[in-house]
Write a protein that holds these residues in place. Sequence first.
Motif, PDB file in Angstrom:
ATOM      1  N   LYS A   1       0.840  -1.219   0.000  1.00  0.00           N
ATOM      2  CA  LYS A   1       0.000   0.000   0.000  1.00  0.00           C
ATOM      3  C   LYS A   1       0.862   1.249   0.000  1.00  0.00           C
ATOM      4  O   LYS A   1       0.421   2.309  -0.443  1.00  0.00           O
ATOM      5  CB  LYS A   1      -0.936  -0.003   1.208  1.00  0.00           C
ATOM      6  CG  LYS A   1      -1.959  -1.141   1.216  1.00  0.00           C
ATOM      7  CD  LYS A   1      -2.886  -1.053   0.035  1.00  0.00           C
ATOM      8  CE  LYS A   1      -3.952  -2.134   0.084  1.00  0.00           C
ATOM      9  NZ  LYS A   1      -3.403  -3.491  -0.118  1.00  0.00           N
ATOM     10  N   VAL A   2       2.085   1.139   0.494  1.00  0.00           N
ATOM     11  CA  VAL A   2       2.967   2.306   0.523  1.00  0.00           C
ATOM     12  C   VAL A   2       3.348   2.755  -0.886  1.00  0.00           C
ATOM     13  O   VAL A   2       3.656   3.929  -1.111  1.00  0.00           O
ATOM     14  CB  VAL A   2       4.231   1.995   1.368  1.00  0.00           C
ATOM     15  CG1 VAL A   2       5.161   1.022   0.638  1.00  0.00           C
ATOM     16  CG2 VAL A   2       4.973   3.279   1.728  1.00  0.00           C
ATOM     17  N   TYR A   3       3.296   1.849  -1.846  1.00  0.00           N
ATOM     18  CA  TYR A   3       3.572   2.179  -3.246  1.00  0.00           C
ATOM     19  C   TYR A   3       2.304   2.649  -3.969  1.00  0.00           C
ATOM     20  O   TYR A   3       2.380   3.443  -4.911  1.00  0.00           O
ATOM     21  CB  TYR A   3       4.144   0.966  -3.977  1.00  0.00           C
ATOM     22  CG  TYR A   3       5.428   0.453  -3.391  1.00  0.00           C
ATOM     23  CD1 TYR A   3       6.636   1.114  -3.611  1.00  0.00           C
ATOM     24  CD2 TYR A   3       5.434  -0.700  -2.604  1.00  0.00           C
ATOM     25  CE1 TYR A   3       7.816   0.644  -3.060  1.00  0.00           C
ATOM     26  CE2 TYR A   3       6.620  -1.174  -2.052  1.00  0.00           C
ATOM     27  CZ  TYR A   3       7.801  -0.498  -2.276  1.00  0.00           C
ATOM     28  OH  TYR A   3       8.970  -0.966  -1.723  1.00  0.00           O
ATOM     29  N   LYS A   4       1.141   2.145  -3.528  1.00  0.00           N
ATOM     30  CA  LYS A   4      -0.111   2.416  -4.222  1.00  0.00           C
ATOM     31  C   LYS A   4      -0.789   3.711  -3.778  1.00  0.00           C
ATOM     32  O   LYS A   4      -1.540   4.325  -4.543  1.00  0.00           O
ATOM     33  CB  LYS A   4      -1.080   1.247  -4.018  1.00  0.00           C
ATOM     34  CG  LYS A   4      -0.597  -0.070  -4.616  1.00  0.00           C
ATOM     35  CD  LYS A   4      -1.583  -1.188  -4.332  1.00  0.00           C
ATOM     36  CE  LYS A   4      -1.126  -2.508  -4.939  1.00  0.00           C
ATOM     37  NZ  LYS A   4      -2.089  -3.611  -4.659  1.00  0.00           N
ATOM     38  N   TYR A   5      -0.548   4.126  -2.544  1.00  0.00           N
ATOM     39  CA  TYR A   5      -1.231   5.306  -1.992  1.00  0.00           C
ATOM     40  C   TYR A   5      -0.224   6.270  -1.361  1.00  0.00           C
ATOM     41  O   TYR A   5      -0.322   6.598  -0.176  1.00  0.00           O
ATOM     42  CB  TYR A   5      -2.272   4.883  -0.951  1.00  0.00           C
ATOM     43  CG  TYR A   5      -3.300   3.926  -1.487  1.00  0.00           C
ATOM     44  CD1 TYR A   5      -4.420   4.395  -2.180  1.00  0.00           C
ATOM     45  CD2 TYR A   5      -3.157   2.548  -1.317  1.00  0.00           C
ATOM     46  CE1 TYR A   5      -5.363   3.518  -2.689  1.00  0.00           C
ATOM     47  CE2 TYR A   5      -4.101   1.664  -1.813  1.00  0.00           C
ATOM     48  CZ  TYR A   5      -5.198   2.155  -2.501  1.00  0.00           C
ATOM     49  OH  TYR A   5      -6.131   1.278  -2.997  1.00  0.00           O
ATOM     50  N   PRO A   6       0.735   6.766  -2.122  1.00  0.00           N
ATOM     51  CA  PRO A   6       1.796   7.595  -1.557  1.00  0.00           C
ATOM     52  C   PRO A   6       1.335   8.883  -0.875  1.00  0.00           C
ATOM     53  O   PRO A   6       1.944   9.272   0.126  1.00  0.00           O
ATOM     54  CB  PRO A   6       2.698   7.886  -2.763  1.00  0.00           C
ATOM     55  CG  PRO A   6       1.869   7.600  -3.968  1.00  0.00           C
ATOM     56  CD  PRO A   6       0.941   6.512  -3.571  1.00  0.00           C
ATOM     57  N   PRO A   7       0.278   9.572  -1.351  1.00  0.00           N
ATOM     58  CA  PRO A   7      -0.092  10.827  -0.679  1.00  0.00           C
ATOM     59  C   PRO A   7      -0.437  10.655   0.796  1.00  0.00           C
ATOM     60  O   PRO A   7      -0.144  11.530   1.614  1.00  0.00           O
ATOM     61  CB  PRO A   7      -1.304  11.314  -1.483  1.00  0.00           C
ATOM     62  CG  PRO A   7      -1.106  10.725  -2.841  1.00  0.00           C
ATOM     63  CD  PRO A   7      -0.528   9.379  -2.580  1.00  0.00           C
ATOM     64  N   MET A   8      -1.069   9.542   1.136  1.00  0.00           N
ATOM     65  CA  MET A   8      -1.433   9.312   2.533  1.00  0.00           C
ATOM     66  C   MET A   8      -0.191   9.188   3.402  1.00  0.00           C
ATOM     67  O   MET A   8      -0.092   9.794   4.479  1.00  0.00           O
ATOM     68  CB  MET A   8      -2.303   8.059   2.656  1.00  0.00           C
ATOM     69  CG  MET A   8      -2.663   7.700   4.093  1.00  0.00           C
ATOM     70  SD  MET A   8      -3.667   8.946   4.930  1.00  0.00           S
ATOM     71  CE  MET A   8      -5.270   8.640   4.186  1.00  0.00           C
ATOM     72  N   PHE A   9       0.785   8.426   2.957  1.00  0.00           N
ATOM     73  CA  PHE A   9       2.019   8.237   3.728  1.00  0.00           C
ATOM     74  C   PHE A   9       2.797   9.542   3.844  1.00  0.00           C
ATOM     75  O   PHE A   9       3.475   9.779   4.847  1.00  0.00           O
ATOM     76  CB  PHE A   9       2.882   7.155   3.084  1.00  0.00           C
ATOM     77  CG  PHE A   9       2.316   5.771   3.206  1.00  0.00           C
ATOM     78  CD1 PHE A   9       2.734   4.914   4.212  1.00  0.00           C
ATOM     79  CD2 PHE A   9       1.360   5.321   2.305  1.00  0.00           C
ATOM     80  CE1 PHE A   9       2.208   3.633   4.330  1.00  0.00           C
ATOM     81  CE2 PHE A   9       0.827   4.033   2.410  1.00  0.00           C
ATOM     82  CZ  PHE A   9       1.248   3.188   3.433  1.00  0.00           C
ATOM     83  N   ALA A  10       2.682  10.381   2.837  1.00  0.00           N
ATOM     84  CA  ALA A  10       3.395  11.658   2.848  1.00  0.00           C
ATOM     85  C   ALA A  10       2.735  12.680   3.761  1.00  0.00           C
ATOM     86  O   ALA A  10       3.380  13.642   4.190  1.00  0.00           O
ATOM     87  CB  ALA A  10       3.490  12.213   1.433  1.00  0.00           C
ATOM     88  N   ALA A  11       1.455  12.477   4.087  1.00  0.00           N
ATOM     89  CA  ALA A  11       0.686  13.491   4.808  1.00  0.00           C
ATOM     90  C   ALA A  11       0.697  13.327   6.323  1.00  0.00           C
ATOM     91  O   ALA A  11       0.233  14.209   7.036  1.00  0.00           O
ATOM     92  CB  ALA A  11      -0.763  13.477   4.319  1.00  0.00           C
TER      93      ALA A  11
END
Length: 227
Positions: free
Chosen positions: A154-164
Amino acid sequence: MEEMRVVEVKRDILAGNDEKADAFRAMLAERSTFFADIMASPGAGKTTLLLALIKKLRERGCELDRMGVIEADLESMVDALKIKEAGVTSVELNTKGVCHVEMGMVERAFSFFENRAFDYLFLENIGNLVCPSEFDTGAHCRVMLLSVPEGYDKVYKYPPMFAAVEALIVTKCDYLSLNPDFDMAALKRQAAVLNSGIKVFVTSARTGEGLDELTTWFEGRRHALLD
């Protein structure tokens, strides 16, 4: 031919939301209330983690009536009732199909607490790894949960969430032995690429693993707010 004009509605909407969020955040800080926004996909264990965190905070001296929870869901009061059964004041926020929480929703939900004083206020955001990351909810910190059964990719598929977010809380780590494909090292490595300041906690509400460290972090963030 008439000149074509592009109106950036999204930017205008977010700007208005951010102004309200800043004011709300400042108001809570004046009241010594620490507000945390907890985001994750459905089934990651947001409510279960919240209940475990509330129990830990209570063990460390925080009274139940000094904690509050805003439970955001598309429908139902299932999670809010679980929080209330634990003795914590909660308000159910039904978005009726909207896949994120905006400041207007937070302000309306908060009004139902009727000016009660809290040390900790939590928002359990809509189960979604996309839209919630775009909207400032007035929180002093934002965290996300990722459960082991979901997979590390999921860290590759949904990067904006991890960045926020400030912290990534890996939940259900007691399932690691059943999911040998879960690459914790790759998850942490890519999360750091997206967000160099991200803090990673590996937890299990079932076994208690990682909860003391996580609770200490939340306490530290509140103290930092009050200093």
